[in-house]
Design a protein around this motif. Structure first.
Motif, PDB file in Angstrom:
ATOM      1  N   UNK A   1       0.845  -1.179   0.000  1.00  0.00           N
ATOM      2  CA  UNK A   1       0.000   0.000   0.000  1.00  0.00           C
ATOM      3  C   UNK A   1       0.885   1.235   0.000  1.00  0.00           C
ATOM      4  N   UNK A   2       1.389   1.655   1.138  1.00  0.00           N
ATOM      5  CA  UNK A   2       2.214   2.848   1.175  1.00  0.00           C
ATOM      6  C   UNK A   2       3.523   2.576   1.860  1.00  0.00           C
ATOM      7  N   UNK A   3       4.453   3.471   1.664  1.00  0.00           N
ATOM      8  CA  UNK A   3       5.776   3.243   2.233  1.00  0.00           C
ATOM      9  C   UNK A   3       5.755   3.254   3.762  1.00  0.00           C
ATOM     10  N   UNK A   4       4.871   4.041   4.367  1.00  0.00           N
ATOM     11  CA  UNK A   4       4.800   4.071   5.832  1.00  0.00           C
ATOM     12  C   UNK A   4       4.308   2.734   6.379  1.00  0.00           C
ATOM     13  N   UNK A   5       3.311   2.165   5.742  1.00  0.00           N
ATOM     14  CA  UNK A   5       2.797   0.892   6.239  1.00  0.00           C
ATOM     15  C   UNK A   5       3.789  -0.236   5.959  1.00  0.00           C
ATOM     16  N   UNK A   6       4.507  -0.142   4.851  1.00  0.00           N
ATOM     17  CA  UNK A   6       5.552  -1.136   4.570  1.00  0.00           C
ATOM     18  C   UNK A   6       6.637  -1.047   5.637  1.00  0.00           C
ATOM     19  N   UNK A   7       7.019   0.170   5.984  1.00  0.00           N
ATOM     20  CA  UNK A   7       8.032   0.380   7.018  1.00  0.00           C
ATOM     21  C   UNK A   7       7.561  -0.203   8.348  1.00  0.00           C
ATOM     22  N   UNK A   8       6.302   0.029   8.693  1.00  0.00           N
ATOM     23  CA  UNK A   8       5.749  -0.515   9.937  1.00  0.00           C
ATOM     24  C   UNK A   8       5.701  -2.037   9.901  1.00  0.00           C
ATOM     25  N   UNK A   9       5.363  -2.602   8.753  1.00  0.00           N
ATOM     26  CA  UNK A   9       5.327  -4.064   8.593  1.00  0.00           C
ATOM     27  C   UNK A   9       6.719  -4.640   8.852  1.00  0.00           C
ATOM     28  N   UNK A  10       7.734  -4.041   8.254  1.00  0.00           N
ATOM     29  CA  UNK A  10       9.105  -4.530   8.439  1.00  0.00           C
ATOM     30  C   UNK A  10       9.590  -4.298   9.870  1.00  0.00           C
ATOM     31  N   UNK A  11       9.187  -3.188  10.469  1.00  0.00           N
ATOM     32  CA  UNK A  11       9.508  -2.919  11.870  1.00  0.00           C
ATOM     33  C   UNK A  11       8.899  -4.001  12.766  1.00  0.00           C
ATOM     34  N   UNK A  12       7.672  -4.403  12.449  1.00  0.00           N
ATOM     35  CA  UNK A  12       7.014  -5.463  13.224  1.00  0.00           C
ATOM     36  C   UNK A  12       7.766  -6.787  13.093  1.00  0.00           C
ATOM     37  N   UNK A  13       8.252  -7.095  11.885  1.00  0.00           N
ATOM     38  CA  UNK A  13       9.075  -8.307  11.721  1.00  0.00           C
ATOM     39  C   UNK A  13      10.303  -8.228  12.623  1.00  0.00           C
ATOM     40  N   UNK A  14      10.951  -7.074  12.644  1.00  0.00           N
ATOM     41  CA  UNK A  14      12.167  -6.923  13.462  1.00  0.00           C
ATOM     42  C   UNK A  14      11.849  -7.069  14.946  1.00  0.00           C
ATOM     43  N   UNK A  15      10.747  -6.467  15.383  1.00  0.00           N
ATOM     44  CA  UNK A  15      10.358  -6.571  16.793  1.00  0.00           C
ATOM     45  C   UNK A  15       9.997  -8.010  17.145  1.00  0.00           C
ATOM     46  N   UNK A  16       9.303  -8.682  16.246  1.00  0.00           N
ATOM     47  CA  UNK A  16       8.942 -10.090  16.455  1.00  0.00           C
ATOM     48  C   UNK A  16      10.205 -10.925  16.625  1.00  0.00           C
ATOM     49  N   UNK A  17      11.183 -10.671  15.778  1.00  0.00           N
ATOM     50  CA  UNK A  17      12.450 -11.394  15.868  1.00  0.00           C
ATOM     51  C   UNK A  17      13.173 -11.071  17.177  1.00  0.00           C
ATOM     52  N   UNK A  18      13.200  -9.794  17.539  1.00  0.00           N
ATOM     53  CA  UNK A  18      13.876  -9.377  18.767  1.00  0.00           C
ATOM     54  C   UNK A  18      13.232 -10.004  20.005  1.00  0.00           C
ATOM     55  N   UNK A  19      11.926 -10.152  19.968  1.00  0.00           N
ATOM     56  CA  UNK A  19      11.206 -10.764  21.079  1.00  0.00           C
ATOM     57  C   UNK A  19      11.365 -12.292  21.094  1.00  0.00           C
ATOM     58  N   UNK A  20      11.928 -12.833  20.048  1.00  0.00           N
ATOM     59  CA  UNK A  20      12.146 -14.273  19.975  1.00  0.00           C
ATOM     60  C   UNK A  20      10.931 -15.064  19.564  1.00  0.00           C
ATOM     61  N   UNK A  21       9.861 -14.395  19.225  1.00  0.00           N
ATOM     62  CA  UNK A  21       8.626 -15.093  18.877  1.00  0.00           C
ATOM     63  C   UNK A  21       8.726 -15.760  17.517  1.00  0.00           C
ATOM     64  N   UNK A  22       9.464 -15.149  16.597  1.00  0.00           N
ATOM     65  CA  UNK A  22       9.548 -15.677  15.238  1.00  0.00           C
ATOM     66  C   UNK A  22      10.367 -16.956  15.171  1.00  0.00           C
ATOM     67  N   UNK A  23      11.125 -17.264  16.208  1.00  0.00           N
ATOM     68  CA  UNK A  23      11.968 -18.459  16.195  1.00  0.00           C
ATOM     69  C   UNK A  23      11.317 -19.655  16.897  1.00  0.00           C
ATOM     70  N   UNK A  24      10.085 -19.506  17.312  1.00  0.00           N
ATOM     71  CA  UNK A  24       9.407 -20.611  17.990  1.00  0.00           C
ATOM     72  C   UNK A  24       9.335 -21.822  17.078  1.00  0.00           C
ATOM     73  N   UNK A  25       9.431 -22.997  17.691  1.00  0.00           N
ATOM     74  CA  UNK A  25       9.285 -24.230  16.920  1.00  0.00           C
ATOM     75  C   UNK A  25       7.907 -24.251  16.273  1.00  0.00           C
TER      76      UNK A  25
END
Length: 107
Positions: free
Chosen positions: A1-25
């Protein structure tokens, strides 16, 4: 959609990774994408982006695609998205100058 929402989407991926949630089995690409898009939509709303910049219709389509049109799959990831949003907003609040953290959003 827009660059701001894309940026937020990627920021959410980074936060998910930092929280360790994305690495769950057993975590899947679908779960990661649903959580990032849901988090981005919530953040866009909380940050006060105008309706036309929030990309909510596109987010709904994106989430439906990755969930196989199963609302229960997306609903099961809401807690995870909430933890991501909380993490990002907490980090944002700890920055003394919000513009330094996200100039295109803080403006």
């Amino acid at each position: 959609e827009g660059s701001k929402t894309t940026w937020l989407h990627e920021l959410a991926h980074a936060a998910d990774d930092r929280l360790g949630q994305a690495r769950k089995d057993g975590d899947s690409k679908e779960n990661r994408e649903i959580v990032a898009e849901l988090s981005a939509a919530v953040l866009a709303t909380l940050l006060g982006l105008p309706d036309q910049e929030r990309g909510i219709p596109a987010a709904v389509t994106y989430i439906r695609h990755y969930s196989g049109n199963k609302v229960s799959k997306a609903m099961g990831l809401i807690d995870r998205a909430c933890r991501i949003v909380d993490s990002i907003l907490t980090a944002r609040d700890s920055v003394t100058t919000p513009v330094a953290a996200a100039p295109e959003i803080a403006a």
